[in-house]
Scaffold this motif. Structure first.
Motif, PDB file in Angstrom:
ATOM      1  N   UNK A  39       0.834  -1.202   0.000  1.00 15.17           N
ATOM      2  CA  UNK A  39       0.000   0.000   0.000  1.00 15.17           C
ATOM      3  C   UNK A  39       0.867   1.251   0.000  1.00 15.17           C
ATOM      4  N   UNK A  40       0.356   2.298  -0.631  1.00 18.54           N
ATOM      5  CA  UNK A  40       1.020   3.591  -0.563  1.00 18.54           C
ATOM      6  C   UNK A  40       0.736   4.236   0.792  1.00 18.54           C
ATOM      7  N   UNK A  41       1.774   4.684   1.451  1.00 22.76           N
ATOM      8  CA  UNK A  41       1.610   5.419   2.699  1.00 22.76           C
ATOM      9  C   UNK A  41       1.299   6.875   2.381  1.00 22.76           C
ATOM     10  N   UNK A  42       0.367   7.459   3.149  1.00 20.82           N
ATOM     11  CA  UNK A  42       0.068   8.874   2.910  1.00 20.82           C
ATOM     12  C   UNK A  42       1.217   9.730   3.417  1.00 20.82           C
ATOM     13  N   UNK A  43       1.648  10.651   2.567  1.00 20.66           N
ATOM     14  CA  UNK A  43       2.753  11.543   2.912  1.00 20.66           C
ATOM     15  C   UNK A  43       2.438  12.911   2.326  1.00 20.66           C
ATOM     16  N   UNK A  44       2.157  13.865   3.187  1.00 23.73           N
ATOM     17  CA  UNK A  44       1.827  15.214   2.741  1.00 23.73           C
ATOM     18  C   UNK A  44       3.018  15.855   2.023  1.00 23.73           C
ATOM     19  N   UNK A  45       4.202  15.324   2.262  1.00 26.31           N
ATOM     20  CA  UNK A  45       5.401  15.896   1.669  1.00 26.31           C
ATOM     21  C   UNK A  45       5.559  15.640   0.189  1.00 26.31           C
ATOM     22  N   UNK A  46       4.731  14.769  -0.417  1.00 27.56           N
ATOM     23  CA  UNK A  46       4.872  14.531  -1.855  1.00 27.56           C
ATOM     24  C   UNK A  46       4.210  15.628  -2.679  1.00 27.56           C
ATOM     25  N   UNK A  47       3.520  16.552  -2.001  1.00 30.81           N
ATOM     26  CA  UNK A  47       2.840  17.632  -2.696  1.00 30.81           C
ATOM     27  C   UNK A  47       3.640  18.931  -2.585  1.00 30.81           C
ATOM     28  N   UNK A  48       3.505  19.760  -3.607  1.00 33.18           N
ATOM     29  CA  UNK A  48       4.001  21.129  -3.559  1.00 33.18           C
ATOM     30  C   UNK A  48       2.804  22.060  -3.451  1.00 33.18           C
ATOM     31  N   UNK A  49       3.017  23.262  -2.975  1.00 32.51           N
ATOM     32  CA  UNK A  49       1.921  24.206  -2.830  1.00 32.51           C
ATOM     33  C   UNK A  49       2.460  25.623  -2.870  1.00 32.51           C
ATOM     34  N   UNK A  50       1.566  26.537  -3.188  1.00 36.68           N
ATOM     35  CA  UNK A  50       1.928  27.946  -3.145  1.00 36.68           C
ATOM     36  C   UNK A  50       1.654  28.487  -1.753  1.00 36.68           C
ATOM     37  N   UNK A  51       2.064  29.733  -1.522  1.00 38.09           N
ATOM     38  CA  UNK A  51       1.816  30.331  -0.207  1.00 38.09           C
ATOM     39  C   UNK A  51       0.351  30.690  -0.017  1.00 38.09           C
TER      40      UNK A  51
END
Length: 507
Positions: free
Chosen positions: A118-130
């Motif tokens: 299973x893929x573990x959830x990781x918020x760090x795989x996303x990029x975002x603007x301010x």
């Protein structure tokens, strides 16, 4: 229906530049492996159908209360794609953030040599603007969908070709297309006065492809209050992308209004109803007609409508050979839209792999004043529905692409409707393609026109110098009729020369 401005953003999100530093790249992480067999999905769906329905978990409300602008300010960093650092693997997997219209996290696993991780959830795989708001993160979060990319045209350039996100929706494109209409796993109670039920794909298993593989396999588990299901997708990208779909359905309840192989699209206007809209563009639609080849081998073209009131059309049939929503307008000048590129949206053709028995190809047309909402649905509705406690297995192929020619007979290129000169009735103009079977002298062609109400002229046939094909024009007077069903076909020496053209006119 899902908001169209988000759905149209998939391609743009894939091309959005990453903002994070390479040194901070976490990458998608996998859990410990567990044994997996494709039959496990079928068995799980069967067992789930014998238990009461449990609603899926939801992300915190703060995530669904964000705006559209907030949601598109977070995206997956493709440097974190699964298998990105394995050049021998001809596929890369991306994921989507939860939130806004996607409140239910899904489970995603990858399968290799009979083992699933299973893929573990990781918020760090996303990029975002301010501009992305500060939101709570806890164990309820998870990915909302997945995207598949492969080397379609250029080595080392991975282009997306399929997306699974939202309820049981999924979308695909042929090479060179952009996303348009969607498909779904199952439709339940569509256009029902008591409301539609939207099943969810709750879990996915993606088989890891080997070097040189060109077909990619995805398994999915469907769940809803009324039904569970197991799905297998064999996806082969190309100029026309094909999906071979195998389905096992296990109803918890009797399913009367059930739709097999449903498609969802948008039609606002074209030259049949252009006068109703003030817009600089000649037309706005993802698809412009429903194409069918029925069990008797008859090819039928039904141009889409944007009616004043919801309307449902059922085309009775036995063992249909195929049906689908097509985009026959294929030139930029058909739309003159530099952003939406409607002329590049794919049609979808559905071919059953076995006899589906009696039922109807059902078309639902919902009034809309805006192009941001899907308002067209079509599906196969089996006669008698599907009974509670049974198991139904069926399979079909979806073909996504620019191809418009299925069945037999001259293809309808365009339909135009408008008031005659001095309001002397209403004129219908139908352009057919040219072909070797078209005689030099058009008067050898027989014109067959029928109408359920009103008065209809016998029709005039001319050669269109732009297409070199025949153009049929006829006039009708509706009188007091509020609805007229039309049928027209060109015939030669008693045999069909063209498709059957059907249209429902409403006052």
């Amino acid at each position: 229906m899902l908001r169209r401005e988000f759905l149209a953003s998939f391609a743009a999100l894939a091309a959005t530049p990453a903002l994070s530093d390479d040194s901070a790249e976490p990458g998608l992480q996998l859990s410990a492996p567990e044994a997996f067999h494709p039959d496990d999905v079928i068995n799980r769906a069967r067992e789930l159908s014998q238990t009461p329905y449990k609603a899926p978990r939801r992300v915190p409300d703060a995530w669904t209360n964000i705006s559209y602008e907030d949601y598109v300010s977070i995206w997956f960093d493709v440097r974190n794609a699964l298998w990105r650092n394995e050049p021998e693997t001809p596929l890369q997997l991306d994921v989507f953030s939860p939130g806004l219209y996607f409140p239910h996290p899904i489970d995603i696993a990858v399968v290799e040599k009979g083992m699933a991780q299973s893929l573990k959830f990781d918020f760090g795989v996303f990029d975002k603007t301010d501009k992305f708001p500060s939101l709570p993160t806890d164990e309820s979060l998870g990915y909302s969908g997945l995207r598949l990319r492969a080397e379609l045209e250029t080595p080392s350039i991975y282009q997306e070709f399929a997306v699974f996100q939202g309820a049981s929706y999924f979308r695909a494109i042929g090479t060179g297309n952009i996303y348009g209409q969607s498909a779904r796993g199952l439709a339940i109670n569509t256009a029902d006065p008591e409301g539609e039920e939207f099943p969810d794909f709750r879990a996915f298993w993606l088989e890891k492809p080997g070097p040189g593989d060109t077909t990619f396999v995805v398994h999915a588990l469907l769940d809803s209050p009324s039904c569970t299901g197991a799905y297998r997708f064999e996806i082969t990208p190309g100029l026309s992308l094909t999906m071979d779909v195998t389905v096992h359905l296990f109803p918890r309840e009797d399913l009367d209004n059930v739709g097999i192989a449903p498609l969802t699209s948008m039609f606002q206007y074209d030259q049949t109803n252009r006068h109703k809209f003030s817009d600089f563009r000649p037309a706005v639609h993802d698809t412009d007609g429903l194409l069918m080849v029925n069990g008797a081998g008859e090819t039928i073209w039904r141009p889409l409508a944007n009616p004043s009131n919801l309307q449902i059309s059922a085309f009775q049939d036995e063992n249909p050979q195929g049906f689908g929503l097509m985009q026959r307008a294929r030139n930029y000048n058909d739309f003159a839209d530099l952003q939406a590129h409607y002329h590049k949206r794919p049609g979808v053709w559905i071919e059953p792999n076995e006899d589906w028995g009696q039922g109807s190809v059902t078309l639902v047309e919902i009034p809309t004043q805006s192009e941001i909402y899907d308002n067209i649905v079509c599906y196969w509705r089996p006669s008698g529905g599907i009974a509670k406690g049974t198991e139904t297995q069926l399979s079909y192929r979806l073909t996504w692409g620019a191809e418009i020619k299925y069945g037999e007979g001259l293809t309808v290129l365009n339909t135009m409707i408008g008031s005659a000169f001095d309001n002397d009735g209403i004129i219908v103009v139908i352009d057919f393609e040219n072909g070797k079977s078209v005689p030099q002298e058009l008067f050898d062609i027989d014109i067959n026109i029928g109408a359920s109400a009103g008065e209809v002229s016998s029709g005039v046939l001319q050669r269109n110098p732009e297409t070199d094909g025949p153009r049929l024009a006829f006039k009708f007077f509706p009188g007091d009729a509020q609805l007229i069903e039309f049928r027209a076909q060109l015939r030669l020496a008693g045999d069909p020369l063209s498709e059957v053209w059907l249209y429902r006119w409403t006052a």
